[in-house]
Motif scaffolding. Structure first.
Motif, PDB file in Angstrom:
ATOM      1  N   ILE A 163     -23.154 -20.335 -33.418  1.00  0.00           N
ATOM      2  CA  ILE A 163     -23.421 -20.142 -31.960  1.00  0.00           C
ATOM      3  C   ILE A 163     -24.124 -18.597 -31.809  1.00  0.00           C
ATOM      4  O   ILE A 163     -24.306 -18.352 -30.593  1.00  0.00           O
ATOM      5  N   GLU A 164     -24.243 -18.079 -33.036  1.00  0.00           N
ATOM      6  CA  GLU A 164     -24.805 -16.775 -32.777  1.00  0.00           C
ATOM      7  C   GLU A 164     -26.321 -16.739 -32.294  1.00  0.00           C
ATOM      8  O   GLU A 164     -27.318 -17.553 -32.938  1.00  0.00           O
ATOM      9  N   GLN A 165     -26.877 -16.192 -31.213  1.00  0.00           N
ATOM     10  CA  GLN A 165     -27.925 -16.313 -30.762  1.00  0.00           C
ATOM     11  C   GLN A 165     -28.867 -15.011 -30.899  1.00  0.00           C
ATOM     12  O   GLN A 165     -28.538 -13.760 -30.975  1.00  0.00           O
ATOM     13  N   THR A 215     -35.237 -22.182 -35.345  1.00  0.00           N
ATOM     14  CA  THR A 215     -34.090 -21.989 -34.485  1.00  0.00           C
ATOM     15  C   THR A 215     -34.517 -22.677 -33.023  1.00  0.00           C
ATOM     16  O   THR A 215     -35.294 -23.305 -33.025  1.00  0.00           O
ATOM     17  N   ASP A 216     -33.243 -22.719 -32.150  1.00  0.00           N
ATOM     18  CA  ASP A 216     -33.448 -23.477 -30.843  1.00  0.00           C
ATOM     19  C   ASP A 216     -33.956 -22.271 -29.921  1.00  0.00           C
ATOM     20  O   ASP A 216     -34.390 -21.268 -30.013  1.00  0.00           O
ATOM     21  N   ASP A 217     -33.742 -22.975 -28.684  1.00  0.00           N
ATOM     22  CA  ASP A 217     -34.396 -22.206 -27.312  1.00  0.00           C
ATOM     23  C   ASP A 217     -33.588 -20.832 -27.206  1.00  0.00           C
ATOM     24  O   ASP A 217     -34.068 -20.282 -26.555  1.00  0.00           O
ATOM     25  N   VAL A 218     -32.445 -21.023 -27.501  1.00  0.00           N
ATOM     26  CA  VAL A 218     -31.675 -19.437 -27.240  1.00  0.00           C
ATOM     27  C   VAL A 218     -31.767 -18.895 -28.622  1.00  0.00           C
ATOM     28  O   VAL A 218     -30.799 -18.022 -28.744  1.00  0.00           O
ATOM     29  N   SER A 276     -27.632 -23.889 -39.582  1.00  0.00           N
ATOM     30  CA  SER A 276     -26.259 -23.878 -39.384  1.00  0.00           C
ATOM     31  C   SER A 276     -25.495 -24.685 -38.491  1.00  0.00           C
ATOM     32  O   SER A 276     -24.512 -24.990 -38.745  1.00  0.00           O
ATOM     33  N   ARG A 277     -26.167 -25.138 -37.125  1.00  0.00           N
ATOM     34  CA  ARG A 277     -25.597 -25.850 -36.284  1.00  0.00           C
ATOM     35  C   ARG A 277     -25.418 -27.554 -36.841  1.00  0.00           C
ATOM     36  O   ARG A 277     -24.762 -27.943 -36.552  1.00  0.00           O
ATOM     37  N   LEU A 278     -26.515 -27.815 -37.790  1.00  0.00           N
ATOM     38  CA  LEU A 278     -26.709 -28.862 -38.213  1.00  0.00           C
ATOM     39  C   LEU A 278     -25.337 -29.199 -39.149  1.00  0.00           C
ATOM     40  O   LEU A 278     -24.674 -30.387 -39.171  1.00  0.00           O
ATOM     41  N   PRO A 304     -21.983 -27.331 -31.492  1.00  0.00           N
ATOM     42  CA  PRO A 304     -22.894 -27.894 -32.168  1.00  0.00           C
ATOM     43  C   PRO A 304     -22.852 -29.415 -32.789  1.00  0.00           C
ATOM     44  O   PRO A 304     -22.872 -29.839 -33.874  1.00  0.00           O
ATOM     45  N   GLU A 305     -22.793 -30.290 -31.604  1.00  0.00           N
ATOM     46  CA  GLU A 305     -22.672 -31.890 -32.087  1.00  0.00           C
ATOM     47  C   GLU A 305     -24.159 -32.160 -31.784  1.00  0.00           C
ATOM     48  O   GLU A 305     -24.805 -31.769 -30.941  1.00  0.00           O
TER      49      GLU A 305
END
Lengths: 334, 301, 333
Positions: B59-61, B84-87, B93-95, B250-251
């Motif tokens: 969740i670290e942006q 990385t994603d939009d934020v 890591s999220r996966l 992170p689902e």
């Protein structure tokens, strides 16, 4: 045959009543009072609420409300959307052709490709083709189709620009919404590009929705065909001096189809579930898209009526499959 | 000393191979099943050690790295292998945390519907009569609804959240287990050994759980494995529709939903979560198919 | 020229433990108009060898043969399409299980007519009449009314009659009947057998009758072949075989007949079973069950020996008194 038919129809009734009970419970279980929800955030006075509740019959015992609901459903009244104030049935019937068009195309696509592939894999069992097809089939059956649809859009619409991203037809063509089936309406349109546009909008959703049924049908056809090819009567057919093609198509396929037809029939529920996702991904203005929107808008009468209609549809298709089964398999026809 | 001695004795006597050996031989014959098992084990290891193997917090942006492309794309860096994603959160890591979540969802859903379904199925088989008809009718009614639609309706009633999505998926898959257990229990009840146990004075509960149930475990295990994959798939679909896990969880399905608006600019935010779902579901399906073929002697060549 | 000539026929199936030769070194000559019986226990390769002759061994089985000729035509080099023109027309076969040998999805009339249509045996318009005639010929009452019946609506005996009608529809010159009565009631068995023999005599067909019933052999056949574990172990004219079997296996089979065991306290049996994939002995395949087996039998594979039409696969063929010859230790000095 008539008795067989009547028995099947009689079996369906209690299930239908159960389905209506579930959809009746849906609206009673949703948090908040349906009348209050209808008035939304503007609020309503307590007296007016009680009055409206009485009018709607919500102060009667639950079982009487259920009986009233049954009577209402029996008359074809499925309630009114709290957002558009149109009848649920009316909305359903305008959107339904889009879903049928997509689902029928998807299942035809799945049968047209899956059935022959399954037959070939069974006839050439153990070959590279067989292994390859079975690998692809289990992959297809595991496919998250919402993602699959997005990937298709990414490749064919965004990167290659071959197909449009969403909708049923281009804004540039004019089509009279006569039957609700875009292919038919486009056919009768004066605009020469209409059919082409309708087809290009239809192709990706068809492939995406057809993927899981295609995988299932190919697999089922193969295993059913393998079983039938080992039967004594196939040996008899070959002992008559028939060629492989005639043995497979005339003698094996008809028997192998019996379980496959059942599987295709059972796919209808999966197909409609998949239609919800496919329609959402491709902004396809069908029943699935409508149901998801109804949740986002908290339009519970639409969700209730729509769910009831979809479940009824599945039930009717299952009945049709039963009858087709009786037609294909003379042993169970009485 | 005794171990090597007895091993030698066994080798000398060459007993017929044990049940486990026989099972493994039948299972390993199916190459797809072995691949499925390997993938499954890999996923489980990654999920268990998520805290250790992830390069970043899920969740670290990273504010200066919005939509960074994956390593091999121009502009990609080793810092964010899959971009990385939009934020600015690290997708890899999220996966990985998503794998943990998905496996937990599968586990919880299967545990819930398996337990409930087994109990209902056993009751239906043992009680018979009206109870049986009632339970099976309810299951028939549940089966009339397309499973995703029913799950959606249940979530609509309970409110969108990961927990409610899990309950919804568990309810939707309940009929499969109930029907399976009832059918195999009825089959077992007709056998002589059950009559023998009953005449020896075993009570119905003992009969249910220690006599009949162990004999229907094989199809149940297969169904549970395949149920795992459909639970993961359905939960992801609910997440995608905004009815499952809510951001920033992170689902995988929820990640896809959040990435929709960027698909023109950043394909990777879309491609990887769905691919993760596909691989996980595929692994369980391959494994389940292999189990079924190995456990069901009827299908053996 | 013989109707069917088979030499060195082998059928192999791949298994997890390597290839299994279900049939090996089978020889057979069938003359036009004669009845030949093939006998042996279950699993002796009787059916498989005949299926191979018909070209009906499917994947993954492999057929090889030194000679495989039908009426002078070499079946081994014949293209599949031409071979299929023979099969079902000139050489036909009926099977053990009439119920499962008919396609459940089609009416029996259609199934009988199919071979007629495919082989263009009669003009299309006459197929129906011919089917009625055939069904009447095999003893089905009111044949015209049974054309639309499905196999599951008829009894096993009736279905076997349908199978026979189907097999003789194109006037074959050779009919192979694979245990045609085994699956039927005892009372029906005799009727079906009489029907087959009647048709054979009337049409002068060659008939190969596969059976494990020595009683049937005695009543029907001019010649007999005995099979054991995929090999032909003895051939003889029927009367000679019953009078003086040469192979110890044949002798044991005959001794196990109840009619021959009158006056004995116990019916003799052959100890052990036909060897399967895993337990093939070296040397003679019958040696584990043979009461005359010697070290030579364990080491050396016997060849078919003896005058044509009266051969046996044994190192020590029995004499008329049932004693081993050829230098066997027990042989009369």
């Amino acid at each position: 045959m008539i008795r067989f038919l009547l028995r099947r129809v009689a079996l369906i009734l209690p299930t239908f009543i159960g389905v209506t009970l579930l959809s009746f419970m849906l609206i009673r279980l949703v948090p908040g009072d349906p009348i209050e929800i209808r008035f939304g955030e503007r609020g309503i006075s307590a007296e007016r609420l009680a009055e409206l509740r009485h009018e709607a019959g919500f102060d009667r015992p639950l079982w009487r409300q259920f009986v009233a609901y049954e009577a209402q459903v029996a008359q074809g009244d499925l309630g009114t959307s709290v957002v558009t104030h149109d009848s649920v049935w009316g909305e359903f019937i305008t959107l339904f052709p889009a879903t049928i068009e997509l689902s029928v195309c998807a299942i035809l696509f799945a049968i047209a490709i899956g059935l022959p592939l399954g037959v070939i894999a069974a006839v050439r069992r153990g070959s590279v083709f067989d292994y390859g097809l079975m690998g692809l089939s289990v992959t297809g059956a595991s496919m998250p189709i919402f993602w699959w649809g997005l990937m298709m859009i990414l490749v064919f619409s965004v990167a290659l620009g071959w197909t449009p991203v969403s909708g049923r037809i281009s804004d540039a063509v004019y089509v009279v919404p006569w039957s609700g089936f875009m292919l038919i309406d486009a056919w009768y349109s004066d605009d020469a590009g209409a059919v082409r546009s309708a087809l290009s909008h239809l192709i990706l959703p068809t492939i995406v929705l057809g993927t899981i049924p295609l995988a299932t049908i190919a697999r089922m056809t193969r295993s059913s065909m393998l079983e039938v090819l080992g039967e004594d009567y196939i040996r008899t057919a070959r002992a008559k001096g028939l060629g492989t093609l005639r043995v497979v198509v005339v003698h094996a396929l008809r028997n192998a189809l019996i379980p496959v037809v059942t599987v295709i029939g059972l796919q209808v529920g999966t197909l409609l579930g998949g239609a919800i996702l496919t329609e959402t991904v491709f902004s396809w203005p069908g029943v699935g898209h409508w149901l998801i929107e109804s949740i986002q808008r908290r339009d519970y009468p639409v969700l209730q009526g729509g769910t009831l209609l979809v479940a009824t549809l599945v039930m009717l298709v299952n009945l049709g499959v039963d009858l087709a089964y009786g037609f294909l398999n003379p042993r169970i026809r009485r | 000393m005794s171990a090597s001695q007895s091993a030698a004795a066994i080798a000398a006597a060459r007993p017929p191979p044990g049940r486990v050996t026989l099972f493994w031989r039948a299972f390993a014959e199916n190459r797809g099943a072995v691949v499925g098992l390997a993938l499954m084990l890999l996923l489980i290891v990654v999920a268990v050690f998520a805290d250790v193997v992830t390069p970043h917090s899920p969740i670290e942006q990273f504010r200066d790295h919005f939509l960074a492309p994956p390593l091999w794309q121009s502009g990609g860096s080793e810092r964010f292998l899959l971009g990385t994603d939009d934020v600015g959160r690290d997708i890899l890591s999220r996966l990985i945390y998503g794998a943990r979540l998905s496996l937990l969802i599968g586990l919880a859903v299967v545990a819930l519907s398996l337990t409930l379904g087994t109990v209902l199925g056993l009751i239906a088989a043992f009680a018979g009569g009206t109870t049986d008809v009632l339970i099976m009718r309810i299951m028939d009614i549940l089966l009339v609804f397309p499973s995703l639609l029913l799950a959606i309706v249940i979530v609509a009633i309970l409110g969108p959240s990961l927990f409610n999505a899990m309950i919804a998926v568990a309810v939707v898959t309940l009929p499969n287990y109930t029907r399976l257990v009832r059918a195999s229990a009825l089959g077992e009840l007709a056998r002589d050994y059950v009559t023998a146990t009953r005449s020896a004075g075993a009570g119905p509960l003992r009969l249910m759980f220690s006599t009949v149930l162990p004999n229907c475990t094989a199809p149940l295990i297969v169904q549970a494995t395949l149920g795992f994959s459909s639970a993961i798939l359905d939960a992801a679909a609910l997440g995608f529709l905004g009815l499952g896990a809510q951001p920033p969880t992170p689902e995988w399905g929820t990640m896809l939903a959040g990435a929709l608006q960027f698909y023109q600019r950043a394909w990777w935010v879309l491609a990887f979560p769905g691919f993760a779902i596909l691989v996980t579901v595929l692994a369980f399906n391959l494994f389940g198919d292999g189990l079924r073929d190995a456990l069901d002697p009827r299908l053996k060549r | 020229m013989p109707l069917l000539e088979v030499r060195d026929l082998a059928v192999a199936f791949p298994t997890a433990r390597g290839t299994f030769r279900a049939v090996d070194g089978v020889e057979m000559v069938v003359e036009a108009g004669e009845v030949l019986c093939v006998v042996g226990e279950s699993g002796s390769g009787k059916s498989v060898s005949m299926l191979a002759a018909m070209g009906l061994i499917g994947w993954p089985g492999r057929v090889s043969a030194g000679t495989l000729r039908f009426d002078g035509t070499d079946l081994l080099t014949l293209p599949p399409r031409r071979r299929r023109r023979l099969v079902g027309r000139d050489m036909a076969m009926i099977f053990q299980e009439p119920m499962s040998s008919l396609n459940p999805c089609y009416p029996v009339g259609w199934q009988v007519g199919e071979a007629l249509r495919v082989h263009h045996a009669v003009p299309r318009a006459e197929v129906r009449g011919r089917v009625v005639e055939l069904l009447g010929k095999v003893g089905i009452p009111a044949p015209a009314t049974r054309l639309g019946a499905f196999p599951h609506q008829m009894s096993g005996g009736m279905n076997q009659r349908v199978m026979i009608a189907m097999a003789i529809s194109c006037n074959p010159r050779l009919l192979i009947a694979d245990e045609p009565t085994t699956a039927l009631d005892v009372t029906i068995q005799k009727q079906i057998l009489d029907l087959l023999l009647g048709l054979q005599r009337e049409r002068g067909m060659g008939l190969v009758l596969i059976t494990h019933d020595m009683g049937v052999v005695a009543e029907t056949a001019q010649r007999v072949q005995v099979m054991y574990a995929g090999q032909m172990v003895e051939e003889a004219p029927t009367a000679e075989l019953f009078a003086a079997p040469r192979h110890p296996y044949t002798a044991a089979l005959l001794e196990a007949l109840p009619e021959r065991a009158l006056g004995r306290r116990r019916l003799p049996t052959i100890p052990g079973v036909v060897p399967g994939i895993a337990d093939r002995p070296g040397g003679c395949l019958f040696n584990p069950r043979c009461r005359f087996a010697t070290p030579r039998c364990l080491a050396e594979v016997p060849k078919l020996a003896g005058p044509a039409g009266r051969r046996a696969r044994c190192h020590y063929p029995l004499d008329a008194a049932g004693r081993p010859t050829g230098g066997h230790p027990d042989a009369a000095a």
